[in-house]
Design an enzyme around this catalytic site. Sequence first.
Site, PDB file in Angstrom:
ATOM      1  N   GLY A  39     -28.197  13.285  -7.485  1.00 29.53           N
ATOM      2  CA  GLY A  39     -28.214  13.002  -6.055  1.00 29.53           C
ATOM      3  C   GLY A  39     -28.761  14.121  -5.201  1.00 29.53           C
ATOM      4  CB  CYS A 187     -20.831  12.085  -8.075  1.00 27.14           C
ATOM      5  SG  CYS A 187     -21.652  13.186  -6.928  1.00 27.14           S
TER       6      CYS A 187
END
Length: 249
Positions: A39, A187
């Site tokens: 990300g 995450c």
Amino acid sequence: MLSSKELQRYSRQIMLPQAGEDGQKKLSSARIMIVGLGGLGSPAAMYLAAAGIGELHLVDGDHIDLSNLQRQVLYKTNHQGKSKAMVAAQQLAAANPTIRIHPHNQMANESWLREQVKQVDLVLDCTDNLEIRHTINRVCYQAGCPVVMASVQGFSGQLISFDFSEGKGPCYACLFPPQEQAEVQNCSTAGVIGPALGVVGSMQALEAMKYLMDLPVSSLNKLHLIETETLALQTLQLPSHSNCPVCNT
């Protein structure tokens, strides 16, 4: 000398007084390693490739999963199951075929990093693994290689940079001593909002470009706390730690 195509491609940043042709030449001759192509690494790599960084080393041994696509914007649905490093290299080469891209389809470990860091001018830590982050910090400090580090969890991001080219601290271990670390979520375990990664990853790319163009780096030895839910930004000056196990300042 920049070619006519380079002058056209990068014209919008060349016209900035902070950059100019000299700044673009510095970017074009620079070598950056991005560790982690998730990300944070996705937006950072996209902007650095678009900006004309001469050589990108892309490091990630993971493969693309359906759950990645909510935030890892380099990848598409038909990339599932493929190597992140290889797909990222293909995507970035399609966006800017004038730069050199070296994919490394493996997880970064200390012995491998020690050799590879010698070949670059700057490292971006885009990982979500605390152990690897400490390894990157230690290797970069010992090699005198600058590093821009970031992390995001939920809506909250952190950004900090270190210039180890003079062999001095502080470093990441001054901020978060390895022996004091509890289990840290990432995450996969805590969740994350995609655009927050885009914001912080873009800031990493921006700080890297500023460093390479000899501009002031706002995150140098300063921890930026970025709360994207409220758009609040807090900055903390990082002091050296006399008992740091890495820089021992």
